[in-house]
Design a protein around this motif. Structure first.
Motif, PDB file in Angstrom:
ATOM      1  N   ALA A  40      -5.589   1.676 -36.959  1.00  0.00           N
ATOM      2  CA  ALA A  40      -4.205   1.724 -36.456  1.00  0.00           C
ATOM      3  C   ALA A  40      -3.876   0.496 -35.616  1.00  0.00           C
ATOM      4  O   ALA A  40      -2.748  -0.011 -35.661  1.00  0.00           O
TER       5      ALA A  40
ATOM      6  N   LYS B 159       0.854   6.686 -38.940  1.00  0.00           N
ATOM      7  CA  LYS B 159       0.464   8.018 -38.463  1.00  0.00           C
ATOM      8  C   LYS B 159      -1.044   8.016 -38.255  1.00  0.00           C
ATOM      9  O   LYS B 159      -1.793   7.644 -39.149  1.00  0.00           O
ATOM     10  N   THR B 160      -1.489   8.410 -37.074  1.00  0.00           N
ATOM     11  CA  THR B 160      -2.932   8.374 -36.786  1.00  0.00           C
ATOM     12  C   THR B 160      -3.590   9.738 -36.972  1.00  0.00           C
ATOM     13  O   THR B 160      -2.961  10.783 -36.751  1.00  0.00           O
ATOM     14  N   TYR B 161      -4.853   9.686 -37.359  1.00  0.00           N
ATOM     15  CA  TYR B 161      -5.660  10.886 -37.579  1.00  0.00           C
ATOM     16  C   TYR B 161      -6.997  10.735 -36.858  1.00  0.00           C
ATOM     17  O   TYR B 161      -7.499   9.622 -36.688  1.00  0.00           O
TER      18      TYR B 161
ATOM     19  N   ASN C 213      -7.515   5.920 -35.384  1.00  0.00           N
ATOM     20  CA  ASN C 213      -6.978   5.245 -34.193  1.00  0.00           C
ATOM     21  C   ASN C 213      -7.512   3.827 -34.025  1.00  0.00           C
ATOM     22  O   ASN C 213      -6.752   2.893 -33.788  1.00  0.00           O
TER      23      ASN C 213
ATOM     24  N   PRO D 174      -6.369  12.743 -43.822  1.00  0.00           N
ATOM     25  CA  PRO D 174      -5.640  11.588 -44.366  1.00  0.00           C
ATOM     26  C   PRO D 174      -5.567  11.553 -45.893  1.00  0.00           C
ATOM     27  O   PRO D 174      -4.550  11.133 -46.448  1.00  0.00           O
TER      28      PRO D 174
ATOM     29  N   LYS E 175       4.854   4.497 -45.200  1.00  0.00           N
ATOM     30  CA  LYS E 175       4.173   5.452 -44.330  1.00  0.00           C
ATOM     31  C   LYS E 175       2.676   5.381 -44.608  1.00  0.00           C
ATOM     32  O   LYS E 175       2.235   5.594 -45.734  1.00  0.00           O
TER      33      LYS E 175
ATOM     34  N   GLU F  47       2.754  13.075 -48.192  1.00  0.00           N
ATOM     35  CA  GLU F  47       3.241  12.976 -46.814  1.00  0.00           C
ATOM     36  C   GLU F  47       3.187  11.525 -46.312  1.00  0.00           C
ATOM     37  O   GLU F  47       3.928  11.150 -45.404  1.00  0.00           O
ATOM     38  N   ILE F  48       2.269  10.757 -46.875  1.00  0.00           N
ATOM     39  CA  ILE F  48       2.150   9.333 -46.553  1.00  0.00           C
ATOM     40  C   ILE F  48       2.032   8.559 -47.862  1.00  0.00           C
ATOM     41  O   ILE F  48       1.747   9.145 -48.920  1.00  0.00           O
TER      42      ILE F  48
ATOM     43  N   GLY G 278      -1.345   6.369 -43.118  1.00  0.00           N
ATOM     44  CA  GLY G 278      -2.215   7.092 -42.200  1.00  0.00           C
ATOM     45  C   GLY G 278      -3.430   6.244 -41.861  1.00  0.00           C
ATOM     46  O   GLY G 278      -3.921   5.489 -42.700  1.00  0.00           O
TER      47      GLY G 278
ATOM     48  N   ASP H 100       5.353   2.674 -40.928  1.00  0.00           N
ATOM     49  CA  ASP H 100       5.404   3.915 -40.148  1.00  0.00           C
ATOM     50  C   ASP H 100       3.962   4.423 -40.093  1.00  0.00           C
ATOM     51  O   ASP H 100       3.441   4.933 -41.087  1.00  0.00           O
TER      52      ASP H 100
ATOM     53  N   ASN I 266      -3.364   5.244 -47.079  1.00  0.00           N
ATOM     54  CA  ASN I 266      -4.163   5.461 -45.873  1.00  0.00           C
ATOM     55  C   ASN I 266      -5.191   4.354 -45.726  1.00  0.00           C
ATOM     56  O   ASN I 266      -5.536   3.666 -46.693  1.00  0.00           O
TER      57      ASN I 266
END
Length: 276
Positions: A47, A67-69, A43, A75, A38, A83-84, A40, A65, A87
């Motif tokens: 990403a 996840k974008t911020y 964009n 992050p 995972k 959570e991740i 972060g 996996d 990053n």
């Protein structure tokens, strides 16, 4: 042997087989979770780069996996909170500052690319055309202030005090400002493109990820662009306990591969530059 005994044996073997299957399914499921990384990311371009390497990593047994911020604070909090797993959004000076301020137990797992910061304007085409008393709008990300000052100093518009490290310089460290430039630096980095759209300043400093996300071409649209020899490389950050995680090592290896470097250069034409 009686039929009842035979039936009992068959039933017992069936239950054992079923339990074994359930047990193996649990192990496979756990293994699948362990193989999923995972991460972060901002964009653009982070990403997008990760999406590009996602199928490559999957062939190597690592599932991403992503996840974008849209900001620079969450992050790292997400990483610290578990959570991740990693990053990819920040440059080294910002990373070091965040680690120091928040006592994060993080490690730099690898330097991937540089996004040259640019100065943009709707009022001038070149820095030499900036008028006396012009307003320079900079974000509240203090670790980027030295980048802006460096661009202006290279253009002869300002000069910092002797002995000041340009990477940690603030606007109070400017010793000479012959055109009496006025600096504002209260707003979030994500708002800089809006300030440019609204023509709210003579020069507006915009990070390349936000510039590209807003449809700008840093190489064509910036009045002045940071040198690619900048020390502001964007990195993969992880918790210290995970620095030797084989999934992280594989991610960094793929991101730094020659094929991925070429893809980055072809896609962003120098607005995003891979680190060797």
């Amino acid at each position: 042997m009686k039929k009842s005994k035979i039936f009992g044996i068959i039933l017992t073997l069936g239950l054992v087989g079923t339990l074994a299957a359930c047990g193996n399914g649990g192990k496979d499921s756990k293994k699948s979770d362990e193989d999923t990384l995972k991460i972060g990311a901002s964009n653009v371009p982070h990403a997008e780069i990760l999406e590009h390497v996602k199928p490559i990593l999957e062939k190597e047994g690592v599932k991403l996996d992503i996840k974008t911020y849209t900001d620079y604070v969450i992050p790292n909090k997400a990483l610290a909170d578990g959570e991740i797993d990693a990053n990819y959004f920040q440059h080294i000076p910002y990373f070091k500052n965040q680690v120091k301020e928040n006592n994060y137990k993080f490690e730099n797992a690898g330097e991937i690319h540089i996004e040259p910061l640019g100065l943009y304007s709707k009022r001038v085409k070149e820095l030499k055309d900036v008028k006396e008393g012009a307003t320079v709008i900079v974000s509240n990300s203090q670790t980027d202030w030295g980048r802006v000052i460096s661009i202006l100093q290279d253009a002869g518009l300002v000069k910092v005090k002797k002995g000041v490290d340009i990477t940690t310089a603030t606007f109070d460290d400017i010793a000479e400002n012959p055109k009496k430039l006025k600096f504002t630096y209260e707003s979030d980095p994500a708002l800089m493109t809006t300030f440019l759209d609204n023509d709210e300043g003579d020069l507006i400093a915009i990070n390349s990820n936000f510039a590209v996300d807003a449809g700008l071409d840093p190489l064509k649209d910036a009045v002045a662009l940071e040198k690619t020899s900048s020390p502001y490389a964007n990195i993969i950050a992880v918790r210290s306990e995970d620095k030797d995680d084989p999934r992280i090592k594989k991610l960094v290896e793929v991101l730094k591969s020659e094929d991925v470097k070429k893809w980055i250069l072809d896609k962003w034409k120098g607005a995003v530059v891979p680190v060797d």
